[in-house]
Design a protein around this motif. Structure first.
Motif, PDB file in Angstrom:
ATOM      1  N   LEU A 505       0.985  -1.106   0.144  1.00  0.00           N
ATOM      2  CA  LEU A 505      -0.036  -0.083   0.080  1.00  0.00           C
ATOM      3  C   LEU A 505       0.892   1.187  -0.056  1.00  0.00           C
ATOM      4  O   LEU A 505       0.554   2.364  -0.665  1.00  0.00           O
ATOM      5  CB  LEU A 505      -0.979  -0.078   1.159  1.00  0.00           C
ATOM      6  N   ILE A 506       2.040   1.272   0.774  1.00  0.00           N
ATOM      7  CA  ILE A 506       2.917   2.397   0.747  1.00  0.00           C
ATOM      8  C   ILE A 506       4.202   1.869  -0.122  1.00  0.00           C
ATOM      9  O   ILE A 506       4.644   0.917   0.380  1.00  0.00           O
ATOM     10  CB  ILE A 506       3.313   2.886   2.103  1.00  0.00           C
ATOM     11  N   GLY A 507       4.577   2.403  -1.058  1.00  0.00           N
ATOM     12  CA  GLY A 507       5.651   2.279  -1.930  1.00  0.00           C
ATOM     13  C   GLY A 507       6.345   3.288  -2.531  1.00  0.00           C
ATOM     14  O   GLY A 507       5.942   4.310  -2.293  1.00  0.00           O
ATOM     15  N   VAL A 508       7.316   2.762  -3.416  1.00  0.00           N
ATOM     16  CA  VAL A 508       7.772   3.919  -4.293  1.00  0.00           C
ATOM     17  C   VAL A 508       7.125   3.951  -5.728  1.00  0.00           C
ATOM     18  O   VAL A 508       7.107   2.976  -6.274  1.00  0.00           O
ATOM     19  CB  VAL A 508       9.296   3.558  -4.495  1.00  0.00           C
ATOM     20  N   LYS A 509       6.903   5.314  -6.353  1.00  0.00           N
ATOM     21  CA  LYS A 509       6.231   5.355  -7.441  1.00  0.00           C
ATOM     22  C   LYS A 509       7.456   6.196  -8.381  1.00  0.00           C
ATOM     23  O   LYS A 509       7.935   7.203  -8.014  1.00  0.00           O
ATOM     24  CB  LYS A 509       4.803   6.132  -7.293  1.00  0.00           C
ATOM     25  N   ARG A 510       7.627   5.771  -9.721  1.00  0.00           N
ATOM     26  CA  ARG A 510       8.221   6.668 -10.468  1.00  0.00           C
ATOM     27  C   ARG A 510       7.396   7.637 -11.069  1.00  0.00           C
ATOM     28  O   ARG A 510       6.609   7.510 -11.997  1.00  0.00           O
ATOM     29  CB  ARG A 510       9.063   5.814 -11.519  1.00  0.00           C
ATOM     30  N   MET A 511       7.531   8.918 -10.780  1.00  0.00           N
ATOM     31  CA  MET A 511       6.744   9.916 -11.067  1.00  0.00           C
ATOM     32  C   MET A 511       7.144  10.511 -12.395  1.00  0.00           C
ATOM     33  O   MET A 511       8.222  10.730 -12.811  1.00  0.00           O
ATOM     34  CB  MET A 511       6.770  11.318 -10.233  1.00  0.00           C
ATOM     35  N   GLY A 512       6.204  10.255 -13.471  1.00  0.00           N
ATOM     36  CA  GLY A 512       6.614  10.829 -14.933  1.00  0.00           C
ATOM     37  C   GLY A 512       6.695   9.638 -15.770  1.00  0.00           C
ATOM     38  O   GLY A 512       7.024   9.659 -17.078  1.00  0.00           O
ATOM     39  N   GLU A 513       6.543   8.381 -15.406  1.00  0.00           N
ATOM     40  CA  GLU A 513       6.955   7.286 -15.940  1.00  0.00           C
ATOM     41  C   GLU A 513       5.703   6.611 -16.910  1.00  0.00           C
ATOM     42  O   GLU A 513       4.534   6.757 -16.564  1.00  0.00           O
ATOM     43  CB  GLU A 513       7.322   5.871 -15.105  1.00  0.00           C
ATOM     44  N   LEU A 514       5.894   6.578 -18.028  1.00  0.00           N
ATOM     45  CA  LEU A 514       4.662   6.355 -19.013  1.00  0.00           C
ATOM     46  C   LEU A 514       4.027   4.812 -19.080  1.00  0.00           C
ATOM     47  O   LEU A 514       5.245   3.933 -19.129  1.00  0.00           O
ATOM     48  CB  LEU A 514       5.127   6.763 -20.489  1.00  0.00           C
ATOM     49  N   ASP A 515       2.802   4.500 -18.778  1.00  0.00           N
ATOM     50  CA  ASP A 515       2.483   3.343 -18.653  1.00  0.00           C
ATOM     51  C   ASP A 515       2.397   2.767 -20.172  1.00  0.00           C
ATOM     52  O   ASP A 515       1.648   3.199 -20.889  1.00  0.00           O
ATOM     53  CB  ASP A 515       1.030   3.387 -18.116  1.00  0.00           C
ATOM     54  N   SER A 516       2.753   1.671 -20.284  1.00  0.00           N
ATOM     55  CA  SER A 516       3.016   0.897 -21.770  1.00  0.00           C
ATOM     56  C   SER A 516       1.678   0.116 -21.915  1.00  0.00           C
ATOM     57  O   SER A 516       1.698  -0.270 -23.222  1.00  0.00           O
ATOM     58  CB  SER A 516       4.236   0.045 -21.753  1.00  0.00           C
ATOM     59  N   LYS A 517       1.009  -0.300 -20.945  1.00  0.00           N
ATOM     60  CA  LYS A 517      -0.295  -1.099 -21.214  1.00  0.00           C
ATOM     61  C   LYS A 517      -1.039  -0.549 -22.064  1.00  0.00           C
ATOM     62  O   LYS A 517      -1.769  -1.274 -23.107  1.00  0.00           O
ATOM     63  CB  LYS A 517      -0.954  -1.559 -19.731  1.00  0.00           C
ATOM     64  N   PRO A 518      -1.650   0.752 -22.086  1.00  0.00           N
ATOM     65  CA  PRO A 518      -2.560   1.320 -22.951  1.00  0.00           C
ATOM     66  C   PRO A 518      -1.988   1.223 -24.613  1.00  0.00           C
ATOM     67  O   PRO A 518      -2.851   0.884 -25.553  1.00  0.00           O
ATOM     68  CB  PRO A 518      -2.932   2.699 -22.590  1.00  0.00           C
ATOM     69  N   PHE A 519      -0.852   1.278 -24.617  1.00  0.00           N
ATOM     70  CA  PHE A 519      -0.099   1.356 -25.914  1.00  0.00           C
ATOM     71  C   PHE A 519      -0.273   0.020 -26.501  1.00  0.00           C
ATOM     72  O   PHE A 519      -0.455  -0.026 -27.967  1.00  0.00           O
ATOM     73  CB  PHE A 519       1.363   1.842 -26.022  1.00  0.00           C
ATOM     74  N   LEU A 520       0.096  -0.859 -25.875  1.00  0.00           N
ATOM     75  CA  LEU A 520      -0.031  -2.316 -26.251  1.00  0.00           C
ATOM     76  C   LEU A 520      -1.320  -2.834 -26.633  1.00  0.00           C
ATOM     77  O   LEU A 520      -1.741  -3.425 -27.575  1.00  0.00           O
ATOM     78  CB  LEU A 520       0.610  -3.242 -24.922  1.00  0.00           C
ATOM     79  N   GLU A 521      -2.502  -2.316 -25.505  1.00  0.00           N
ATOM     80  CA  GLU A 521      -3.826  -2.495 -25.952  1.00  0.00           C
ATOM     81  C   GLU A 521      -4.301  -1.853 -27.396  1.00  0.00           C
ATOM     82  O   GLU A 521      -4.885  -2.450 -28.277  1.00  0.00           O
ATOM     83  CB  GLU A 521      -4.844  -1.969 -24.952  1.00  0.00           C
ATOM     84  N   ARG A 535       5.351  -2.763 -32.148  1.00  0.00           N
ATOM     85  CA  ARG A 535       4.890  -1.282 -32.349  1.00  0.00           C
ATOM     86  C   ARG A 535       4.641  -0.373 -31.037  1.00  0.00           C
ATOM     87  O   ARG A 535       4.931   0.675 -30.812  1.00  0.00           O
ATOM     88  CB  ARG A 535       3.379  -1.521 -32.807  1.00  0.00           C
ATOM     89  N   ALA A 536       4.103  -1.296 -30.069  1.00  0.00           N
ATOM     90  CA  ALA A 536       3.944  -0.627 -28.437  1.00  0.00           C
ATOM     91  C   ALA A 536       5.072  -0.159 -28.102  1.00  0.00           C
ATOM     92  O   ALA A 536       5.377   1.046 -27.533  1.00  0.00           O
ATOM     93  CB  ALA A 536       3.213  -1.431 -27.801  1.00  0.00           C
ATOM     94  N   MET A 537       6.216  -0.846 -28.013  1.00  0.00           N
ATOM     95  CA  MET A 537       7.476  -0.634 -27.381  1.00  0.00           C
ATOM     96  C   MET A 537       8.112   0.581 -28.386  1.00  0.00           C
ATOM     97  O   MET A 537       8.627   1.653 -27.673  1.00  0.00           O
ATOM     98  CB  MET A 537       8.496  -1.725 -27.739  1.00  0.00           C
ATOM     99  N   GLU A 538       8.117   0.733 -29.739  1.00  0.00           N
ATOM    100  CA  GLU A 538       8.502   2.029 -30.358  1.00  0.00           C
ATOM    101  C   GLU A 538       7.759   3.083 -29.912  1.00  0.00           C
ATOM    102  O   GLU A 538       8.302   4.197 -29.649  1.00  0.00           O
ATOM    103  CB  GLU A 538       8.317   1.561 -32.144  1.00  0.00           C
ATOM    104  N   LEU A 539       6.427   2.985 -29.910  1.00  0.00           N
ATOM    105  CA  LEU A 539       5.578   4.512 -29.425  1.00  0.00           C
ATOM    106  C   LEU A 539       6.126   4.743 -28.238  1.00  0.00           C
ATOM    107  O   LEU A 539       5.965   5.861 -28.048  1.00  0.00           O
ATOM    108  CB  LEU A 539       4.113   3.866 -29.812  1.00  0.00           C
ATOM    109  N   CYS A 540       5.948   3.853 -27.270  1.00  0.00           N
ATOM    110  CA  CYS A 540       6.552   4.329 -25.825  1.00  0.00           C
ATOM    111  C   CYS A 540       7.725   5.012 -25.764  1.00  0.00           C
ATOM    112  O   CYS A 540       7.805   6.010 -25.313  1.00  0.00           O
ATOM    113  CB  CYS A 540       6.352   2.867 -24.977  1.00  0.00           C
TER     114      CYS A 540
END
Length: 643
Positions: A505-521, A535-540
């Motif tokens: 519940l409490i952890g470390v978040k990389r602020m500004g990191e782009l989520d690749s899952k929507p690109f893959l979908e 294609r998703a990796m290239e766009l990310c």
């Protein structure tokens, strides 16, 4: 597939961009013939390994050599070496495969023997796919099973000479299933690699037959080529095989390739006929163009002759006109000279007259100045007398008014002794007026006594104020020291939680990191599963570069509830194009990364780590982080005590 994508990206994190640049450059050099690869119909040379004694490779051997070095995970080899060998493998498969490798519709040599042995009506999974089982797994803290990445097994198979394109670990609801699919090239070299892969495991008594045998406990990896019985399984292996491939016999594939080749020949024949017709049309057009050019040349010569005659006429008339202008100019010049002499004579006469007038003018000016001096002296004396009278009256009024103001000031100062700033300002004013009050008589001694009393109180208040200032400075220094210690503790907390597995519940978040899952979908809606990942990796990667660009700032400031806030400008051209092309989910992912990076690191525009409360979606306090680490420490302690 999401897990597989992440594993591959981690393994290739070294310098994919540099390797790709060398691949493209070396491939163009090979196509342009800058390096000699083919020595004869059966032997080939590696132009990037000139120091090796062995240079007469067969097609299969040099392809294996180039692929093995290009896909090697060793850090000792540079990006240039890997990229050049990958380009050589691409050149061999694309440009030299027709005449040198068994990739034609009619396989030859050793491959033909293998294919004939397999061509007995047995249906294989195509593209050629291998199955590896009994992969080592372990149970993670969350209860799911995890195992090594597919890229590690792929590199191992490549080192053994099987040239696997990809290894897909199979995952289910319990995690890593301990099974993986090995993908080979679609051509005949891929089949040969697949069969070699199967024979290698069969020779070690780790084939399909041994795996299915109901005997002792199995140890090590078991592997074989996927066939019809594997394709029709109802487990996770059968499901994935049906997703990625089809069942085909060797005869079916050879027949399909024959049909493709026949269509290709037919298409090429039609193209040649069309090119011939086009060539004939161009010849006719060339003949017509040549005839029209001849006519144009003749017309041009006629026009040029006419133009030259016109130019000669214009030049002749220009010379006559210039001569006439020159004559007129000489006449005007003579007239100007005579006028100049006349003006000189008149100027001399005027100077004589001006000399006589100057003498008279000086006498008149001197008399005027003498009268002006007398008048100004009289006026100044009158003004001085008037000002002296006014100053005397004004001084008396000012003394009376200042005395009244002084008494009022003293009353106000007695009421406001606690206001240091007001006392200081008033006392400075009183000091400036003491000299005036000394000349006002004996009655003003009472005023001076009050002023001295005010001075005494003021000094006491100033002493208290200085003590409070010293105490305040001490508290400020302590507060800054505490803040510095808290910031250092927060950094250590982030560093410690970052290394821990899982996500609490409490952890470390990389602020500004782009989520690749929507690109893959989004890519899965346009391409097949394999191409969608690439294609998703290239766009990310592309949008991560956009996020780092300080020149791109798609924000606008708006007044909301009386406060100025910086919001995403959804009318930005890049964001509008992204939303239109890939949809709302990808747009939201980029928008979220933009907001985070603008809030936590707007100047550097790079990803930063932050202590985060995932339950409430906010920045976690240091106390919450300490409580989380205590919980994890207690749980580990209980596990050790139970053991």
């Amino acid at each position: 597939m999401g897990g597989s994508m992440n594993e591959n990206s981690d393994d290739s994190e070294m310098s994919d961009g540099e390797v790709d640049e060398f691949v493209e450059k070396s491939y163009e050099d090979l196509k342009n013939g800058k390096h000699q690869v083919k020595l004869s119909d059966e032997t080939f040379n590696c132009p990037y390994c000139p120091k090796k004694k062995k240079q007469g490779y067969h097609y299969k051997d040099i392809l294996q050599h180039a692929t093995g070095i290009g896909k090697s995970t060793s850090d000792k080899r540079s990006a240039q070496v890997k990229g050049s060998h990958l380009a050589l493998a691409k050149f061999l498969e694309t440009n030299l495969a027709t005449g040198a490798s068994p990739s034609n519709s009619k396989p030859t040599g050793q491959t033909a023997v293998d294919v004939n042995n397999c061509d007995n009506g047995v249906k294989f999974v195509w593209p050629w796919t291998g199955i590896v089982v009994n992969l080592p797994t372990r149970q993670a803290d969350d209860g799911r099973y995890v195992g090594e990445s597919g890229s590690k097994l792929r590199d191992e198979l490549c080192r053994r000479g099987f040239n696997a394109l990809r290894v897909r670990p199979l995952w289910n609801y319990r995690g890593h299933s301990g099974t993986a699919l090995v993908e080979f090239n679609k051509g005949w070299p891929g089949l040969e690699n697949a069969l070699s892969f199967e024979r290698a495991y069969e020779s070690d008594k780790h084939g399909r037959k041994e795996w299915l045998a109901d005997n002792d406990q199995k140890s090590g990896l078991y592997g074989w080529v996927a066939r019809e019985e594997d394709y029709k399984l109802t487990n996770i292996v059968g499901e994935h095989l049906r997703k990625i491939g089809d069942l085909k016999t060797i005869s079916d594939i050879m027949m399909e390739e024959d049909i493709k080749q026949s269509r290709l020949i037919s298409n090429l024949t039609q193209i040649i006929e069309m090119k011939n017709e086009h060539k004939n049309e161009i010849r006719l057009k060339c003949a017509e163009t040549t005839a029209s050019l001849t006519l144009l040349e003749e017309e041009k010569d006629k026009l040029l002759q006419t133009y030259n005659e016109e130019i000669r006429k214009i030049q002749s008339s220009s010379r006559d006109h210039l001569q006439k202008i020159f004559n007129d100019h000489e006449k005007v010049k003579a007239q100007l000279e005579s006028q100049k002499k006349e003006l000189e004579f008149r100027r001399t006469e005027l100077e004589k007259r001006d000399a006589n007038n100057d003498i008279e003018r000086k006498k008149l000016t001197e008399e005027i100045e003498k009268n002006a001096i007398k008048n100004s002296s009289l006026e100044m004396a009158a003004l001085a007398q008037q000002k002296a009278d006014e100053n005397v009256t004004k001084l008396a009024d000012d003394q009376k008014r200042k005395k009244e103001e002084l008494h009022n000031r003293i009353i106000e100062l007695e009421k406001k002794l606690d206001a240091k700033q007001a006392l200081v300002l008033e006392i400075e004013g009183l000091r400036g007026k003491l000299n005036v009050m000394k000349h006002m008589g004996d009655d003003d001694l009472e005023v001076l006594g009050k002023v001295e009393a005010i001075h005494k109180v003021l000094r006491e208040k100033e002493g208290e104020y200085e003590d409070l200032e010293a105490l305040n400075q001490t508290l400020i220094i302590k507060e800054r020291k505490c803040n510095d210690e808290l910031q250092e503790a927060r950094k250590e907390m982030i560093s410690g939680l970052k290394e821990l597995p899982g996500r609490a519940l409490i952890g470390v978040k990389r602020m500004g990191e782009l989520d690749s899952k929507p690109f893959l979908e989004a890519m899965k809606r346009k391409y097949n599963e394999e191409e969608a990942e690439d294609r998703a990796m290239e766009l990310c990667s592309l949008w991560e570069e956009y996020l780092k660009d300080p020149d791109w700032h798609p924000f606008q400031v708006k007044l909301i509830d009386g406060n100025h806030q910086e919001l995403i400008n959804e009318e930005d051209e890049k964001l509008k194009g992204l939303k239109k092309e890939l949809g709302d989910e990808v747009f939201k992912a980029v928008k979220s990364a933009l907001v985070e990076i603008n809030e936590y690191n707007p100047s550097g525009r790079y990803i930063t780590s932050e202590l985060w409360n995932y339950r409430e979606g906010r920045r976690a306090t240091l106390r919450e982080g300490v409580e989380q680490m205590l919980k994890m420490w207690r749980s580990k302690k209980r596990l050790k005590e139970d053991e």
